[in-house]
Each structure stands twice: as C-alpha cells, then as structure tokens.
Write an enzyme that holds these catalytic residues in place. Structure first.
Site, PDB file in Angstrom:
ATOM      1  N   GLU A 148      -4.257  -6.389  -3.459  1.00  0.00           N
ATOM      2  CA  GLU A 148      -3.123  -5.993  -2.952  1.00  0.00           C
ATOM      3  C   GLU A 148      -2.596  -6.692  -1.530  1.00  0.00           C
ATOM      4  O   GLU A 148      -3.593  -7.105  -1.105  1.00  0.00           O
ATOM      5  CB  GLU A 148      -3.395  -4.451  -2.452  1.00  0.00           C
ATOM      6  CG  GLU A 148      -2.650  -3.632  -3.648  1.00  0.00           C
ATOM      7  CD  GLU A 148      -1.280  -3.165  -3.618  1.00  0.00           C
ATOM      8  OE1 GLU A 148      -0.346  -4.293  -3.390  1.00  0.00           O
ATOM      9  OE2 GLU A 148      -0.710  -2.237  -4.253  1.00  0.00           O
ATOM     10  N   ASP A 149      -1.300  -6.818  -1.371  1.00  0.00           N
ATOM     11  CA  ASP A 149      -0.912  -7.335  -0.123  1.00  0.00           C
ATOM     12  C   ASP A 149      -1.105  -6.261   0.985  1.00  0.00           C
ATOM     13  O   ASP A 149      -1.569  -6.685   2.322  1.00  0.00           O
ATOM     14  CB  ASP A 149       0.495  -7.823  -0.295  1.00  0.00           C
ATOM     15  CG  ASP A 149       1.524  -6.756  -0.709  1.00  0.00           C
ATOM     16  OD1 ASP A 149       0.998  -5.674  -1.373  1.00  0.00           O
ATOM     17  OD2 ASP A 149       2.811  -7.166  -0.558  1.00  0.00           O
ATOM     18  N   ASP A 166      -0.273   1.209   2.404  1.00  0.00           N
ATOM     19  CA  ASP A 166       0.583   2.079   3.223  1.00  0.00           C
ATOM     20  C   ASP A 166       0.504   3.367   3.207  1.00  0.00           C
ATOM     21  O   ASP A 166      -0.525   3.858   3.585  1.00  0.00           O
ATOM     22  CB  ASP A 166       1.946   1.312   3.061  1.00  0.00           C
ATOM     23  CG  ASP A 166       2.994   1.607   4.123  1.00  0.00           C
ATOM     24  OD1 ASP A 166       2.574   2.636   4.809  1.00  0.00           O
ATOM     25  OD2 ASP A 166       4.170   0.936   4.045  1.00  0.00           O
ATOM     26  N   PHE A 204       7.116  -2.326  10.397  1.00  0.00           N
ATOM     27  CA  PHE A 204       7.248  -2.946   8.996  1.00  0.00           C
ATOM     28  C   PHE A 204       7.188  -4.442   9.055  1.00  0.00           C
ATOM     29  O   PHE A 204       7.828  -5.368   9.948  1.00  0.00           O
ATOM     30  CB  PHE A 204       8.971  -2.705   8.881  1.00  0.00           C
ATOM     31  CG  PHE A 204       9.346  -2.808   7.425  1.00  0.00           C
ATOM     32  CD1 PHE A 204       8.842  -2.061   6.368  1.00  0.00           C
ATOM     33  CD2 PHE A 204       9.988  -4.051   6.981  1.00  0.00           C
ATOM     34  CE1 PHE A 204       9.349  -2.379   5.077  1.00  0.00           C
ATOM     35  CE2 PHE A 204      10.129  -4.444   5.584  1.00  0.00           C
ATOM     36  CZ  PHE A 204       9.905  -3.680   4.742  1.00  0.00           C
ATOM     37  N   ARG A 245       9.367 -13.416   1.447  1.00  0.00           N
ATOM     38  CA  ARG A 245       8.089 -13.492   1.015  1.00  0.00           C
ATOM     39  C   ARG A 245       7.398 -14.865   0.835  1.00  0.00           C
ATOM     40  O   ARG A 245       6.146 -14.949   0.937  1.00  0.00           O
ATOM     41  CB  ARG A 245       8.450 -13.146  -0.752  1.00  0.00           C
ATOM     42  CG  ARG A 245       8.667 -11.796  -1.099  1.00  0.00           C
ATOM     43  CD  ARG A 245       8.425 -11.496  -2.739  1.00  0.00           C
ATOM     44  NE  ARG A 245       9.002 -10.259  -3.102  1.00  0.00           N
ATOM     45  CZ  ARG A 245       8.618  -9.378  -3.551  1.00  0.00           C
ATOM     46  NH1 ARG A 245       7.384  -9.042  -2.784  1.00  0.00           N
ATOM     47  NH2 ARG A 245       9.249  -8.192  -3.576  1.00  0.00           N
TER      48      ARG A 245
HETATM   49  C1  PRP Z   1       4.478  -2.639  -1.582  1.00  0.00           C
HETATM   50  C2  PRP Z   1       3.223  -3.387  -1.564  1.00  0.00           C
HETATM   51  C3  PRP Z   1       2.065  -2.426  -2.278  1.00  0.00           C
HETATM   52  C4  PRP Z   1       2.668  -1.129  -2.002  1.00  0.00           C
HETATM   53  C5  PRP Z   1       1.920  -0.432  -0.897  1.00  0.00           C
HETATM   54  O1  PRP Z   1       5.081  -2.923  -2.920  1.00  0.00           O
HETATM   55  O2  PRP Z   1       3.233  -4.473  -2.216  1.00  0.00           O
HETATM   56  O3  PRP Z   1       1.951  -2.518  -3.687  1.00  0.00           O
HETATM   57  O4  PRP Z   1       4.139  -1.357  -1.395  1.00  0.00           O
HETATM   58  O5  PRP Z   1       2.521   0.757  -0.512  1.00  0.00           O
HETATM   59  P1  PRP Z   1       2.110   2.383  -0.549  1.00  0.00           P
HETATM   60  O6  PRP Z   1       0.683   2.126  -0.300  1.00  0.00           O
HETATM   61  O7  PRP Z   1       3.008   3.014   0.222  1.00  0.00           O
HETATM   62  O8  PRP Z   1       2.450   2.613  -2.173  1.00  0.00           O
HETATM   63  P2  PRP Z   1       6.563  -2.611  -3.410  1.00  0.00           P
HETATM   64  O9  PRP Z   1       6.703  -1.359  -4.115  1.00  0.00           O
HETATM   65  O10 PRP Z   1       7.487  -2.958  -2.279  1.00  0.00           O
HETATM   66  O11 PRP Z   1       6.871  -3.785  -4.426  1.00  0.00           O
HETATM   67  P3  PRP Z   1       6.673  -5.568  -4.365  1.00  0.00           P
HETATM   68  O12 PRP Z   1       5.147  -5.685  -4.451  1.00  0.00           O
HETATM   69  O13 PRP Z   1       7.309  -6.102  -5.572  1.00  0.00           O
HETATM   70  O14 PRP Z   1       7.246  -5.840  -3.290  1.00  0.00           O
END
Ligand code: PRP
Length: 187
Positions: free
Chosen positions: A110-111, A114, A163, A176
């Site tokens: 995961e990146d 949150d 953010f 990105r």
């Molecule tokens: C972002 C990120 C994680 C997730 C974390 O994805 O890449 O997968 O949110 O947030 P959380 O812990 O509050 O669930 P996003 O839904 O923005 O999609 P993306 O990876 O396509 O940017």
C-alpha cells in the site's frame, strides 16, 4: 477536457530518503521470506511506484551468488475511496485479484494507510480466498486518521495529519509521478 490546475507543493520526504528506507524494507522482507515464494499484492493505483521500487529492493537484498532467494510473484487488486477529493468516501473493491492467492504467502503493498478502511475491506476479501499468510507493507502511515484498527507489519514512514501527494499518491489524479512525497500548499 481541460486539466485540473496544479497547486504548489513542498517536499515532505525527499527522493533519496524514500529510496534509502525502501532499501531497508526490502532487506527486512527478504530476511523474513527467505527461501519462500511471496506474492506481492499491489493495491492500485496509488502503490505502483512504491511496488516497483520495493520489488527491486527485495531482489537486491540477495547475496551475489543468490544462495538465498525470495521467489516473487506480482498480483494486483484495485480499491477506491477518495473520489477526486481530500476526504475519504465509501471504499469499493473494483478488481479483486486472481485465484492464485489461495494458499500463498501474500504481502499487501500500500502507498498509505489513513482511516484503515481500504485495508480492512481488502483483508476481509482476501480471507475468502483462503491465503496461507497475509501481511501488510505500507510506505506511509497516518495513525491520527485511523477509524478502524489495522495491523501494518512493515511501515516506511509515519506522517502527520496532512494531505500528501506524489510517489503514487494523487490529488484529483494528478501528482502521482512526483519522485518524492509532498504537501500541497494552499493558494
Ligand atoms: C488511497 C490509498 C489507499 C487508501 C488509504 O487510495 O492509495 O489505498 O486511499 O485510505 P484509507 O486508509 O482511508 O482507506 P484511493 O482510494 O485514493 O485510490 P488510488 O490508490 O487509486 O489513489
């Protein structure tokens, strides 16, 4: 269709700092999965740059003769929570991964973690596929925003409640491809 206007950004984690930490994570993961097959499970889209660098860091952790190795396989899932905003909405599983995950050692890549809701949904989904083990490696952890408890086994950096964009993370699908993590500056 016109592009969204860019905001100025300030660097939070530099490119060299990211790469040094990813090298350490790769070495740790290599040790933990030595002589096993490991499925790196990338969470699209945000994890792509981290996924690619982490996979190479795991390879580079081998000795020259390759007497010890980790056999890596790549798989991907896609979930989405932020719909072009800075606030999370309902998490959706868009693409769930292949049958190959059954009876495998899986490392979710995961990146950012949150609220923890994406990871929770993904782990629930993976349990239906009956994997051997499931662990999590997240580049960024923002514990101040957690809504559901999750276990993150490997963490790159803990960050404050701000953010962030770059190195895979977006705002309205932009930023990105920054090679570093940045904070958007209000204008
Ligand atoms: C972002 C990120 C994680 C997730 C974390 O994805 O890449 O997968 O949110 O947030 P959380 O812990 O509050 O669930 P996003 O839904 O923005 O999609 P993306 O990876 O396509 O940017």
């Amino acid at each position: 269709m016109s592009a969204t206007k860019s905001f100025p950004e300030s660097v939070l984690i530099s490119e060299s700092c990211l790469q040094n930490r990813i090298r350490e994570l790769g070495a740790q993961i290599f040790t933990d999965y030595e002589n096993k097959e490991l499925v790196l499970l990338g969470v699209l889209r945000g994890s792509v740059l981290f996924f690619a660098d982490l996979a190479r860091a795991i390879f580079k952790a081998q000795d020259e003769n390759r007497t010890r190795e980790v056999l890596l396989r790549f798989e991907f899932v896609q979930l989405m929570s932020y719909q072009d905003s800075t606030r999370p909405s309902t998490v959706k599983l868009i693409r769930g991964g292949s049958d190959y995950l059954t009876e495998r050692h899986i490392l979710i890549v995961e990146d950012i973690v949150d609220t923890g809701r994406t990871l929770t949904l993904l782990c629930e989904h993976l349990q239906t596929l009956n994997p051997k083990t499931v662990k999590v490696c997240a580049l960024l952890d923002k514990p101040s925003q957690r809504q559901v408890p999750v276990v993150v086994d490997y963490i790159g950096f803990e960050i404050p409640d701000t953010f962030v964009v770059g190195y895979g993370l977006d705002y309205a699908q932009q930023y990105r491809n920054l090679p570093y993590i940045a904070v958007l500056e209000p204008i």
